[in-house]
Design a protein around this motif. Structure first.
Motif, mmCIF file in Angstrom:
data_model
loop_
_atom_site.group_PDB
_atom_site.id
_atom_site.type_symbol
_atom_site.label_atom_id
_atom_site.label_comp_id
_atom_site.label_asym_id
_atom_site.label_seq_id
_atom_site.Cartn_x
_atom_site.Cartn_y
_atom_site.Cartn_z
ATOM 1 N N GLN A 155 -77.791 24.476 32.666
ATOM 2 C CA GLN A 155 -78.316 23.316 33.319
ATOM 3 C C GLN A 155 -79.517 23.741 34.161
ATOM 4 N N THR A 156 -80.122 22.815 34.905
ATOM 5 C CA THR A 156 -81.336 23.136 35.663
ATOM 6 C C THR A 156 -81.082 24.185 36.738
ATOM 7 N N THR A 157 -80.063 23.944 37.574
ATOM 8 C CA THR A 157 -79.766 24.878 38.661
ATOM 9 C C THR A 157 -78.268 25.137 38.727
ATOM 10 N N ASP A 158 -77.903 26.238 39.380
ATOM 11 C CA ASP A 158 -76.524 26.400 39.809
ATOM 12 C C ASP A 158 -76.194 25.229 40.738
ATOM 13 N N VAL A 159 -74.927 24.795 40.726
ATOM 14 C CA VAL A 159 -74.488 23.735 41.631
ATOM 15 C C VAL A 159 -73.133 24.120 42.210
ATOM 16 N N GLU A 160 -73.122 24.364 43.514
ATOM 17 C CA GLU A 160 -71.920 24.781 44.222
ATOM 18 C C GLU A 160 -71.296 25.969 43.491
ATOM 19 N N VAL A 161 -70.049 25.883 42.971
ATOM 20 C CA VAL A 161 -69.460 27.080 42.362
ATOM 21 C C VAL A 161 -69.930 27.304 40.933
ATOM 22 N N GLU A 162 -70.583 26.315 40.326
ATOM 23 C CA GLU A 162 -71.121 26.507 38.978
ATOM 24 C C GLU A 162 -72.373 27.376 39.048
ATOM 25 N N VAL A 163 -72.431 28.398 38.214
ATOM 26 C CA VAL A 163 -73.598 29.284 38.198
ATOM 27 C C VAL A 163 -74.241 29.268 36.815
ATOM 28 N N ASN A 164 -74.299 28.064 36.210
ATOM 29 C CA ASN A 164 -74.852 27.886 34.868
ATOM 30 C C ASN A 164 -76.346 27.634 34.862
ATOM 31 N N GLY A 165 -76.987 27.620 36.012
ATOM 32 C CA GLY A 165 -78.370 27.175 36.078
ATOM 33 C C GLY A 165 -79.368 28.179 35.549
ATOM 34 N N ILE A 166 -80.526 27.647 35.105
ATOM 35 C CA ILE A 166 -81.641 28.545 34.822
ATOM 36 C C ILE A 166 -82.321 28.949 36.124
ATOM 37 N N MET A 167 -81.965 28.250 37.216
ATOM 38 C CA MET A 167 -82.368 28.645 38.561
ATOM 39 C C MET A 167 -81.126 28.764 39.432
ATOM 40 N N THR A 168 -81.204 29.568 40.480
ATOM 41 C CA THR A 168 -80.134 29.599 41.457
ATOM 42 C C THR A 168 -80.123 28.276 42.224
ATOM 43 N N TYR A 169 -79.030 27.992 42.909
ATOM 44 C CA TYR A 169 -78.881 26.717 43.604
ATOM 45 C C TYR A 169 -79.961 26.525 44.668
ATOM 46 N N ASP A 170 -80.384 27.611 45.295
ATOM 47 C CA ASP A 170 -81.438 27.503 46.304
ATOM 48 C C ASP A 170 -82.840 27.526 45.707
ATOM 49 N N ARG A 171 -82.930 27.562 44.372
ATOM 50 C CA ARG A 171 -84.199 27.532 43.641
ATOM 51 C C ARG A 171 -85.070 28.758 43.927
ATOM 52 N N GLU A 172 -84.497 29.827 44.425
ATOM 53 C CA GLU A 172 -85.279 31.019 44.749
ATOM 54 C C GLU A 172 -85.478 31.943 43.561
ATOM 55 N N VAL A 173 -84.548 31.941 42.619
ATOM 56 C CA VAL A 173 -84.646 32.844 41.471
ATOM 57 C C VAL A 173 -84.583 32.023 40.185
ATOM 58 N N VAL A 174 -85.591 32.179 39.342
ATOM 59 C CA VAL A 174 -85.556 31.619 37.996
ATOM 60 C C VAL A 174 -84.982 32.700 37.093
ATOM 61 N N LYS A 175 -83.814 32.433 36.533
ATOM 62 C CA LYS A 175 -83.086 33.469 35.811
ATOM 63 C C LYS A 175 -83.708 33.811 34.458
ATOM 64 N N LEU A 176 -84.427 32.857 33.876
ATOM 65 C CA LEU A 176 -85.049 33.125 32.584
ATOM 66 C C LEU A 176 -86.384 33.824 32.784
ATOM 67 N N PRO A 177 -86.799 34.674 31.853
ATOM 68 C CA PRO A 177 -88.058 35.413 32.019
ATOM 69 C C PRO A 177 -89.265 34.495 31.864
ATOM 70 N N ASP A 178 -90.394 34.936 32.397
ATOM 71 C CA ASP A 178 -91.615 34.135 32.332
ATOM 72 C C ASP A 178 -92.049 33.865 30.896
ATOM 73 N N ASP A 179 -91.774 34.820 29.999
ATOM 74 C CA ASP A 179 -92.251 34.660 28.624
ATOM 75 C C ASP A 179 -91.293 33.863 27.743
ATOM 76 N N ILE A 180 -90.267 33.233 28.341
ATOM 77 C CA ILE A 180 -89.325 32.453 27.530
ATOM 78 C C ILE A 180 -90.004 31.234 26.925
ATOM 79 N N VAL A 181 -91.134 30.826 27.497
ATOM 80 C CA VAL A 181 -91.841 29.660 26.955
ATOM 81 C C VAL A 181 -92.226 29.882 25.499
ATOM 82 N N ALA A 182 -92.492 31.125 25.120
ATOM 83 C CA ALA A 182 -92.819 31.415 23.717
ATOM 84 C C ALA A 182 -91.626 31.113 22.822
#
Length: 705
Positions: free
Chosen positions: A518-545
């Protein structure tokens, strides 16, 4: 989403109290986004809150209000508890309160405000962007009215309650049954845990005042048509006579490109000579100005785009944008913030998320009983009316995963009537009723594809859910959860790329859309491509390719050994451990049983069981004939759980874990070299430990375009 719940977040509900400590420690979560520091109580969310119907004059009533939490039956309290920052929910950190509210309590708000002098005959509208859930409003002791609904904007005419001078007093009371009620509420619960999140009570969007003339515009409904090169504008008025003349003008980058005039009640049709189409790559908006001869004027906008379901050149039903097939790929956005819950800290924070993804849909509820269903229908219509102006919304989704689902065909027909310019998904995941424009399935981790139909597009409403907690960026320190957990960013990224790899093949088979959780982690769910605080984008910059590969031509697939997904194919099999060499062509399997694939138990996700298998192990053999060696060899397999695959005795694949559908596994040159012209044997061993079980396999040649 149906998920195992592995952690409970306990919420103190014995009275209005601070949100309780979580299992991981002695204090409530304090995780915040970087934008929390930018929240100024004297200037909260200062932007004009209604972009599709804008006027120049308005008064923002966000900021510091008094609040009290009292028994739900109590009247206006004589003493308030403290200060709350509106429009942040009472339970949120940014409200300055962070208190839980039970269905046996009511939240009271109070503030005063000053008014500028106003012209004779001028009216003052009091607007609420959203309040969860039942709201009553007073101004200077006069009750203006009430409203039920947690997600739609509403207004009251406050003119007659205003005084000529001095401070004006406004009081708001809110009651919210949360998950003890049957109203649409999304994923709010009084006891947050797993996929269920902290409740939201009270004002959570901007409150504002707006002066208007006696004759004024109350709504502008635009219907664009690229095919006809027109914009049809329906203007709703209040206080106007039958002789009122309405003028609409369309502007492109400040230049007027079309004008239309009509009396009250008539539609206006703007004709564009060379319309510029709206698309994600070119999200161009025309400005729209609507004015009355008697003086009122509002500004709006329109995006010129058409969405539909049509056949592509192969005869497959696809989602189309502006007449062309377009694969839709996006993120599931739960809409929560660690510091503001339903309310983003600032517009910059909201923009940051919107630049990653755009998604809106109907919040789910229980909807049991006539009263609850009537409320759902009313809120659904209100949400549609409030959101239909946005060109980025291309589909309405009334139900998710069967939550509160009822009278589905009726709602689909009503949505089509209310808004014929958009598609309708009758239900995302689970209970499909055969109506609407798409057939939607959920597969975790997936991906997967529903059966193709002749008149509805196949979509994957949810998949993925790859989990990774990152220390210092989690809601709680322990007990975080994802559909599949990973230990490092590298492992997560590898797994995400593997999902995209599989998705390309499904697009080739007819898949029209996919939504990753999903877009971000939410509370105990850590499924996000971003952390809940939006500080870390878990996917690499080149994933757009990798994402771009989803929008090009998909690979072509030539079956060499068909799977039993569509039609059962015969295998020799045994559930008793065979002698050594069972995988070799020379092995004698005459005493093995014979059965049609696939093998497993009913209810296993994505399985098409034709031969039941319930033991811990299964060995399979199948002969096939080749005329020539393939250029690019893949195993197509659905395995639950661990499997090993052999070609003519050569071990070509070790498959750990389970899948919820068929996946493609590329094989190396050694596997290709194991094949011969003429008879060959495909052999599979699968081992089962827990839960559902299934096995089916085949071979394909993959040809890149």
């Amino acid at each position: 989403m149906q998920r195992p719940l592995v952690l409970s977040l306990l919420l103190a509900l014995g009275g209005a109290a601070p949100l309780s400590a979580q299992q991981s420690g002695d204090t409530a979560p304090t995780l915040r986004t970087r934008w929390a520091a930018d929240v100024d109580p004297a200037n909260v969310l200062p932007a004009y809150p209604r972009p599709h119907l804008r006027r120049e004059r308005w008064i923002n009533l966000n900021g510091a209000w008094e609040y009290a939490i009292a028994d739900s039956t109590a009247t206006l309290p004589a003493v308030f508890d403290g200060t709350v920052i509106v429009p942040f929910p009472i339970e949120s950190q940014l409200s300055g309160v962070t208190r839980a509210v039970t269905p046996r309590q009511r939240v009271w708000y109070r503030r005063t405000f000053e008014l500028d002098t106003h012209a004779a005959g001028e009216r003052w509208l009091l607007h609420f962007g959203a309040v969860d859930w039942e709201t009553r409003v007073w101004v200077n002791g006069h009750e203006l009215g009430s409203h039920r609904g947690g997600y739609d904007p509403f207004s009251f005419d406050a003119t007659d309650a205003l005084t000529d001078a001095g401070p004006q007093e406004m009081v708001v009371s809110v009651w919210d049954p949360t998950d003890e009620g049957e109203q649409p509420r999304g994923k709010q619960v009084l006891d947050p845990h797993g996929i269920w999140y902290t409740a939201v009570t009270g004002i959570w969007q901007t409150v504002w005042l707006e002066p208007i003339p006696a004759a004024h515009v109350t709504d502008v409904h635009v219907v664009p048509s690229l095919a006809e090169r027109t914009v049809t504008v329906r203007v709703t008025l209040d206080g106007a006579t039958d002789r009122e003349i309405v003028t609409a003008r369309a502007l492109a980058e400040g230049v007027v490109v079309a004008t239309a005039r009509a009396p009250t009640g008539r539609r206006l049709v703007l004709t564009l000579a060379e319309p510029r189409a709206w698309s994600p790559n070119d999200p161009f908006l025309y400005d729209l100005e609507v004015s009355l001869a008697t003086g009122d004027a509002v500004r709006s906008y329109v995006g010129m785009r058409d969405v539909a379901v049509r056949e592509d050149p192969t005869g497959t039903i696809r989602l189309t944008l502006n007449g062309r097939p377009l694969f839709h790929y996006g993120l599931l956005d739960q809409g929560w913030w660690p510091d503001g819950l339903y309310t983003a800290p600032t517009d910059d924070a909201l923009r940051y998320d919107l630049e990653v993804t755009r998604r809106q849909d109907m919040p789910s509820g229980d909807n049991e009983g006539a009263e609850a269903q009537a409320q759902f229908a009313a809120e659904l219509r209100a949400v549609i009316a409030a959101r239909r102006h946005h060109p980025s919304i291309v589909m309405w989704v009334p139900f998710n995963e069967g939550w509160g689902q009822h009278d589905t065909p009726r709602y689909v027909a009503e949505l089509k009537r209310l808004d014929p310019t958009r598609l309708v998904n009758n239900a995302s995941g689970w209970t499909d009723t055969g109506v609407g424009d798409v057939l939607d399935v959920h597969r975790y981790p997936g991906p997967g594809i529903p059966a193709l139909e002749p008149d509805r597009a196949a979509v994957l409403g949810e998949f993925g859910g790859l989990g990774l907690p990152l220390a210092g960026h989690t809601w709680v320190e322990e007990g975080n959860w994802g559909y599949r957990g990973f230990e490092s960013l590298d492992d997560l990224r590898t797994a995400y790329r593997a999902l995209l790899f599989q998705l390309r093949f499904l697009i080739g088979e007819g898949l029209s859309a996919a939504v990753y959780t999903q877009t971000t982690d939410v509370e105990v769910e850590v499924n996000g491509i971003m952390t809940y605080d939006r500080e870390v984008v878990k996917l690499p910059d080149d994933i757009v390719a990798d994402h771009r590969t989803l929008f090009g031509s998909p690979p072509l697939i030539r079956p060499l050994v068909p799977t039993s997904r569509e039609e059962g194919h015969r295998w020799r099999y045994t559930e008793e451990r065979p002698a050594d060499g069972w995988e070799l062509p020379a092995f004698d399997d005459a005493d093995w049983a014979s059965g049609l694939g696939g093998f497993g138990t009913e209810g296993t996700p994505g399985a098409r069981v034709r031969t039941e298998w319930r033991s811990s192990d299964l060995w399979l053999r199948r002969w096939f004939t080749l005329r020539d060696a393939p250029a690019s060899l893949h195993v197509r397999v659905h395995h639950d759980e661990d499997a090993e695959v052999y070609l003519n005795g050569v071990r070509v694949a070790d498959l750990a874990g389970y899948t919820t559908g068929y996946v493609m596994v590329p094989l190396d040159d050694a596997a290709r070299a194991a094949l011969v012209a003429g008879p060959n044997v495909l052999a599979v061993h699968v081992h089962q430990t827990d839960g559902g079980q299934y096995i089916d396999a085949g071979l394909v040649e993959v040809l890149e375009p």
